[in-house]
Design a protein around this motif. Structure first.
Motif: not given
Lengths: 457, 325
Positions: A166-175, A239-242
């Motif tokens: 999901c990588e639902c946190e804004p900004y992050l793109t590593s996943d 927080p879908q990735g929760g």
């Protein structure tokens, strides 16, 4: 194409994935790394090297300090310089192993080639042991040792493995970059996980803002011809990735308060964890590096870097041109749940997924006003709690009422505080209330246990 | 970079603030304000000006001199109270009556309880009801709209007032309401307090607030539904004694109350179902007062009565918690 999401609450922060086009890039080796022995949930690992020892990349340098603990490997080759306390992200001392880097020699038995190994060993016990020996921990945030999650307690049965992309946190793109560039390995990792859990179906959940990753993973699954693995497109929602939220979204089952995902038949693993499982099982490669997104509107050079565990943050930042003048806050992780960095000398750990630079304007807290009882916090809470109420109870220190109102169910996602128009620091207060409620519950459990034992005698 | 800020997560915040939400409400009221000024003329502008100015000044003075705290007028909630109070009184109301209304609204109903967010009853409505009880002459002498450039005003009761008076004298509802057609009611051609006269302008503001997600529509819709249903039943039983649903929906400040007063964050329930019960209560009480009460108009009283039970509704109607029965 059905798009799913979890059933309660959630917010829509702007996703700000400005580093999405930056391909994964190898960060040059730092001259010295500092590897923490406590970079996972559970007991710290126990160092098995001494000062002066020569180590190679992938060599075990600390062993598990209990069942819920894991192996730590050297991420570089070189000489152990010191073992002792060093300031972590928050500036608090914790035990680190300092290694001066000399060359880049890998330990024997590790396959460092890029060839894709698709044949999965048939012995599940051996696979779990390899995962344990590889020091694999959940890289989505909680850093629970993966072999623990893959060893469900007797009587429970896994019905579906969910790969969290999901990588639902804004900004992050590593996943996202991992899915795109290492999708083959992730899919093989997913196949390993579903085999270990008893050939159950496996769902790779990806949010709709990553269409390229969705298409790529679908193509990989078709090309490799795996049955039982599918991609589920998720609506964009934090927080879908929760873990609990994702299980609800994918399986329509809600994990009870204090219960584990396995209680509803689910095992969730993050994309990068799945990659680490592939490396450990197919290549004998333990976790020695991980992908880190370095980003922020004020940061001149966006990047997704492969970083060796224990690299000082300052080394990463300097490689990309140093901390920008306008940066007021550096966050390890995303803007919703990441931790503010007090100490740039601190070193990365296995779970470090991002370094985010925010300006004062982006992150400054407004002074709090009166609660206007708009209910936006309650609408946003993905756990169905009432943050306005928990906030009041926390301030009043009413532990009984906190527990009755499920303060201990709070997942600290930050949705309430993010949406509060009166800028009340809801989560700051609720964290304290949650701690108090959890303390009361644990004390009661301990007392009940002691009473039961006394009764036996 | 000089020094790094270290604070707990979350590190970002949505763009919403109390001020931005309240400003949205002010924006949503603009069509109704323009409408009322156009229909009632410059006198209405004076009413609005006096009401808003006295509400804002009073809040500023109370925070500065009595509470000795930073001023809260920047959140625009006093402006809203001022506009709502103005829309709730006839345009002929003397300025000093309006000032008294503001003192009750801001001074008594809002600041005494601790300011924004702490009050139990909608401040503008408390002010309005105080004036209605204390100065019935000024508050019930309504005028036919004369228009911005109109001629002399014709004094007369509101449609609801006409009906109630007429019924007491033995006339039937059909005779009494035949003078009104619903197009007039929708487009504001009848006597009433400013906010009562332009249903469409008020509804436009309501739609704006819903689209901007400032409010949820359930409270308002359940009020409309309950009023429609209750009056349908009574009208169906005896159309000579009871007014019909459309008449009840379009008169007497029901739309103003349902869209802007009942949906006030502070004095309405937080949950959707709590809001529905709240709305049903307001709709039902409004109709009971209109049909059987001694006042021709019941919306204000109905909202204030239901405001009082909001804490109970908040306790009863809680969202289902995740993973719990």
């Amino acid at each position: 194409m059905s798009k799913r999401t979890f059933s309660i609450g959630g917010v829509h922060p702007h996703d700000n994935k400005m580093s999405r086009e930056c391909a994964l890039e190898q960060l040059p080796l730092a001259p010295t790394v500092y590897i923490s022995v406590a970079q996972h949930i559970g007991a710290p690992a126990v160092p098995v090297v001494a000062v002066g020892d020569k180590v190679k990349v992938g060599q075990v340098i600390a062993e598990p300090g209990g069942f819920v603990s894991t192996f730590i490997h050297s991420s570089v080759s070189g000489t152990v310089k010191s073992i002792g306390p060093r300031a972590d992200l928050a500036g608090k001392p914790s035990s680190h192993i300092e290694i001066a880097v000399e060359g880049d020699e890998w330990a024997e038995g590790i396959d460092t080639t890029d060839t894709l190994v698709t044949e999965i060993p048939s012995d599940n016990k051996a696979i779990i042991e390899k995962i344990r020996r590889g020091g694999v921990v959940g890289l989505g945030g909680a850093t629970v040792p993966t072999h623990v999650k893959l060893s469900p307690p007797p009587g429970s049965k896994c019905e579906r493995v969910i790969i969290n992309g999901c990588e639902c946190e804004p900004y992050l793109t590593s996943d996202y970059r991992t899915l795109l560039e290492k999708g083959d390995k992730v899919v093989v990792g997913a196949a390993i996980l579903r085999q270990v859990m008893g050939n159950v179906p496996c769902t790779i959940a990806i949010e709709e803002n990553k269409p390229e990753a969705i298409a790529h993973i679908r193509e990989v699954i078709a090309r490799l011809g795996y049955q039982g693995i599918d991609v589920m497109v998720m609506k964009m929602m934090y927080p879908q990735g929760g873990e609990k939220q994702l299980i609800d979204a994918v399986m329509h089952r809600q994990v009870g308060s204090g219960a584990l995902p396995i209680s509803v038949g689910a095992v969730v693993q993050n994309v990068c964890t799945t990659l680490a499982v592939y490396d450990a099982v197919q290549k004998n490669k333990p976790i020695v590096d991980n992908s880190v997104t370095v980003t922020g509107a004020c940061f001149p050079k966006q990047a997704n870097l492969m970083v060796r565990v224990g690299t000082p943050l300052k080394y990463i930042v300097d490689y990309l041109g140093g901390v920008p003048e306008s940066a007021a806050k550096v966050i390890s992780g995303g803007p919703m749940m990441g931790r503010a960095v007090a100490n740039l000398e601190a070193a990365t750990v296995k779970g470090t997924g991002g370094l985010l630079f925010l300006t004062e304007a982006e992150t400054r807290r407004q002074s709090a006003g009166n609660c206007i009882r708009c209910g936006k916090c309650a609408d946003a809470c993905p756990m169905g709690l009432e943050p306005f109420l928990l906030n009041k109870l926390s301030k009043a220190g009413d532990v009984e009422a906190l527990e009755a109102n499920a303060a201990h169910d709070c997942i600290e996602c930050g949705c309430c505080m993010y949406s509060c128009p009166a800028h009340i620091p809801l989560l700051d207060n609720i964290r304290m209330g949650k701690g108090a409620a959890l303390g009361a519950i644990r004390a009661r459990a301990a007392a009940a246990k002691a009473a039961a034992e006394a009764a036996k005698k | 970079m000089s020094k790094l800020i270290v604070s707990p997560s979350p590190h970002i915040h949505s763009k919403d603030s109390t001020r931005s939400l309240m400003l949205d409400v002010v924006i949503a009221l603009i069509p109704a304000v323009i409408c009322s000024v156009v229909f009632y003329g410059w006198q209405e502008l004076l009413v609005l000006g006096v009401s808003v100015a006295s509400c804002v000044l009073l809040e500023w003075a109370i925070t500065k001199y009595m509470l000795k705290k930073p001023s809260t007028i920047g959140d625009f909630s006093a402006v809203i109270t001022g506009i709502l109070l103005a829309l709730n009184v006839p345009y002929t109301t003397p300025w000093w009556v309006i000032v008294i209304g503001s003192i009750v609204a801001i001074g008594v109903a809002k600041m005494t309880f601790g300011g924004l967010g702490q009050n139990i009853w909608n401040p503008a409505l408390v002010g309005r009801v105080f004036l209605l009880v204390s100065f019935p002459t000024y508050m019930t002498t309504w005028s036919q709209p004369q228009g911005l450039f109109g001629v002399d005003a014709i004094s007369g009761p509101t449609p609801l007032g006409t009906v109630q008076e007429g019924l007491m004298q033995g006339a039937t509802v059909q005779e009494l309401t035949s003078a009104y057609n619903y197009k007039d009611l929708l487009f504001a051609n009848l006597g009433g307090s400013a906010g009562e006269v332009c249903a469409l302008a008020l509804l436009a503001g309501f739609v704006y607030l819903c689209c901007r997600k400032v409010i949820k529509p359930w409270i308002t819709l359940s009020i409309f539904a309950t009023v429609a249903l209750t009056s349908l039943i009574f009208w169906g039983i005896d159309p000579a004694r009871f007014t019909d649903p459309a008449f009840n929906l379009l008169t007497g400040g029901l739309i103003l109350g349902a869209c802007f007063m009942a949906t006030d964050y502070v004095t309405s329930p937080m949950s959707v179902w709590g809001g529905v019960v709240f709305g049903v209560g307001i709709g039902f009480l409004t109709m009971m007062i209109r049909y059987f009460g001694s006042y021709p108009e019941g919306v204000s009283f109905a909202i204030l009565i239901m405001n009082s039970v909001v804490p109970l509704l908040n306790m009863w109607f809680k969202q289902k918690k995740f993973g719990r029965k």
